[in-house]
Design a protein around this motif. Structure first.
Motif, PDB file in Angstrom:
ATOM      1  N   ILE A 254      -2.338 -54.159  19.505  1.00 39.87           N
ATOM      2  CA  ILE A 254      -1.755 -53.027  20.229  1.00 39.87           C
ATOM      3  C   ILE A 254      -1.821 -53.249  21.734  1.00 39.87           C
ATOM      4  N   MET A 255      -0.922 -52.591  22.428  1.00 39.65           N
ATOM      5  CA  MET A 255      -0.992 -52.629  23.892  1.00 39.65           C
ATOM      6  C   MET A 255      -1.138 -51.218  24.451  1.00 39.65           C
ATOM      7  N   MET A 256      -1.194 -50.205  23.586  1.00 41.57           N
ATOM      8  CA  MET A 256      -1.333 -48.831  24.078  1.00 41.57           C
ATOM      9  C   MET A 256      -1.965 -47.962  22.990  1.00 41.57           C
ATOM     10  N   PHE A 257      -2.630 -46.913  23.428  1.00 39.28           N
ATOM     11  CA  PHE A 257      -3.312 -46.040  22.476  1.00 39.28           C
ATOM     12  C   PHE A 257      -3.416 -44.638  23.047  1.00 39.28           C
ATOM     13  N   GLU A 260      -8.598 -39.289  23.133  1.00 36.64           N
ATOM     14  CA  GLU A 260      -8.998 -38.043  22.457  1.00 36.64           C
ATOM     15  C   GLU A 260      -8.404 -36.788  23.076  1.00 36.64           C
ATOM     16  N   GLN A 261      -8.022 -36.881  24.354  1.00 39.50           N
ATOM     17  CA  GLN A 261      -7.427 -35.702  25.013  1.00 39.50           C
ATOM     18  C   GLN A 261      -6.000 -35.457  24.534  1.00 39.50           C
ATOM     19  N   GLN A 262      -5.440 -36.399  23.816  1.00 35.22           N
ATOM     20  CA  GLN A 262      -4.073 -36.305  23.284  1.00 35.22           C
ATOM     21  C   GLN A 262      -3.071 -35.817  24.336  1.00 35.22           C
ATOM     22  N   PRO A 263      -2.835 -36.652  25.365  1.00 37.98           N
ATOM     23  CA  PRO A 263      -1.974 -36.222  26.471  1.00 37.98           C
ATOM     24  C   PRO A 263      -0.476 -36.223  26.150  1.00 37.98           C
ATOM     25  N   GLY A 264      -0.112 -36.403  24.882  1.00 42.07           N
ATOM     26  CA  GLY A 264       1.315 -36.457  24.551  1.00 42.07           C
ATOM     27  C   GLY A 264       1.897 -37.819  24.856  1.00 42.07           C
ATOM     28  N   GLY A 265       1.039 -38.810  24.818  1.00 37.21           N
ATOM     29  CA  GLY A 265       1.491 -40.170  25.085  1.00 37.21           C
ATOM     30  C   GLY A 265       0.344 -41.139  24.883  1.00 37.21           C
ATOM     31  N   THR A 266       0.581 -42.387  25.261  1.00 37.42           N
ATOM     32  CA  THR A 266      -0.400 -43.442  25.001  1.00 37.42           C
ATOM     33  C   THR A 266      -0.752 -44.165  26.302  1.00 37.42           C
TER      34      THR A 266
END
Ligand SMILES: [Zn+2]
Length: 452
Positions: A254-257, A260-266
């Motif tokens: 992977i290059m992005m994740f 835990e704050q789930q900002p609506g993106g990675t």
């Protein structure tokens, strides 16, 4: 270490200036190594007048030519089986993987060394740790362990972190759901589509997932992990938090994740990659907040240099400060938004399958769907959405009519048909879902012809 929310606290909180300085240092090393090991790349760099020593800032990156998938494929065909891109002798490889393959395209073949695999696992650790997974977790992989790289690296990441791994390859969906419950798995890894498929199977079996042991899902393999309506559906059906990740076979990991704050993106793992966003037509960089194509440079690959590789992935980058987690890694808002080539032109209107999915998933009663394009009367492009509405108690005519209106309103008044089909008649996918069936006589052609 268990106290930190970050896998790599120092790197994940570096200032922008520090990140860029690190990237420039790593880029010079990467070019040095590539020039020495891969004559094919060395010539490309030489032709462009680029040497490792001439890289002084990230702006210099733009002097390096792009590498396309077509060039990679052509190289493989001319010099089978791997092409002229290996930086080490074939004999020193320990693993072979293959892209999942799009119809009509030659799959990309990839070799790795042991060092690659250490790095591959390390990248997944950023993601798993960042989403709150810890050594005490039991992680179930709903994944067929084959030549498609998928969750292989995630499996090793969990071992590295000290989790208990349940490798769920070669099992029926029923078998997987039961094992998740029997073994008290706290984390499940799958594609978004398959997470919904397992939830459906659990309902059929009378199993209550919401009050079950699973606390987190790690999603990968499809853009849907960051489509809000799909993510919400998955989270509601599992009673768990779902975190998106994205990777690619060419990188092995992977290059992005999503944190835990789930900002609506990675978050982009910027200490191991340079991710550029460009205008796919001109190749020029686009600003924060503007959609474009991802171009990746990887610092971790030990067998195949990946430098300015055009991914065709559609993304939109925003600054790290949009998330409250404290990471300084920039964010792809909405994760991967599909492929640059995914866009369909229907009677002069652009239709992105992802946008259609986002609307369809607003309707809880729709289980599965498919976008169908065809040519009517030999001339006219038509688009219809096939839906399964399994609950006989739901008012399917009303749902279809409402969906039709929402789709049309979101697409400049373009006429969509919505048609209910038999339950479980549409294809289900364990890997990458293909929910677009384009049967037009000239795909995208009728609309383009009319415009011309
Ligand atoms: Zn964050």
């Amino acid at each position: 270490m268990t106290e930190s929310p970050y896998w790599n606290p120092r790197h994940e909180t570096m200032s922008r200036a520090e990140i860029e300085a690190l990237q420039v240092r790593k880029l010079r090393k990467l070019l040095d190594w590539t020039e020495a090991q891969v004559p094919y790349h060395s010539k490309r760099l030489q032709d462009a007048g680029v040497t490792a020593d001439s890289i002084n800032s990230l702006d210099d990156l733009r002097r390096i030519p792009f590498m396309t998938r077509e060039e990679w494929m052509d190289g493989q065909l001319e010099q089978p089986p791997y092409g002229p891109i290996l930086a080490a002798p074939e004999e020193s490889a320990i693993r072979y993987h293959l892209t999942s393959g799009t119809t009509g395209k030659t799959p990309i073949r990839v070799l790795d060394s042991m060092k690659d695999w250490e790095w591959i696992a390390e990248m997944w650790c950023y993601g798993f740790w960042g989403f709150g997974i810890r050594p005490g977790d039991t992680v179930f992989f709903a994944f067929s362990y084959g030549t498609f790289v998928g969750f292989w690296g995630a499996h090793y990441a969990c071992e590295k972190m000290g989790c208990l791994v349940l490798p769920g390859g070669n099992m029926t969906t029923e078998g997987r759901v039961k094992q998740i419950l029997d073994m008290n798995a706290t984390v499940v890894c799958s594609t978004p589509t398959y997470a919904l498929r397992m939830a459906q199977e659990a309902r059929n079996l009378g199993i209550d997932l919401v009050n079950g042991p699973v606390k987190r899902l790690i999603l990968s393999g499809e853009p849907a992990g960051s489509i809000p309506a799909t993510k919400k559906l998955i989270e509601d059906q599992w009673g768990a938090k779902a975190g998106d990740t994205a990777g690619m076979t060419e990188l092995g990991t992977i290059m992005m994740f999503e944190c835990e704050q789930q900002p609506g993106g990675t978050h982009i793992i910027e200490d191991h990659y340079i991710e550029e966003v460009i205008d796919p037509q001109t190749g020029d960089p686009v600003a924060y907040g503007e959609p474009g194509e991802r171009v990746v440079t990887s610092f971790g690959r030990g067998f195949i240099p990946v430098i300015r590789y055009r991914t065709r992935d559609l993304v939109l980058k925003i600054p790290a400060a949009n998330c409250s987690c404290g990471r300084t890694f920039d964010i792809y808002e909405g994760g991967i938004r599909g492929r640059v080539d995914d866009m369909k032109l229907v009677r002069g209107t652009n239709v992105y399958p992802r946008a259609v999915e986002a609307i369809v998933r607003e309707y809880d009663s729709i289980d599965e769907f498919q976008i169908h394009l065809y040519t009517a009367e030999g001339i006219r492009d038509e688009i219809e959405v096939l839906v399964e509405i399994p609950d006989p108690a739901s008012d399917s005519d009303r749902i279809a009519a409402e969906l039709q209106t929402s789709l049309s309103e979101a697409h400049e008044g373009l006429r969509f048909a919505v048609r209910q089909v038999d339950n479980e008649s549409l294809p289900r996918f364990e890997l990458k879902a293909k929910r677009v069936l384009d049967e037009r006589e000239i795909a995208g052609g009728a609309g383009e012809r009319k415009q011309a």
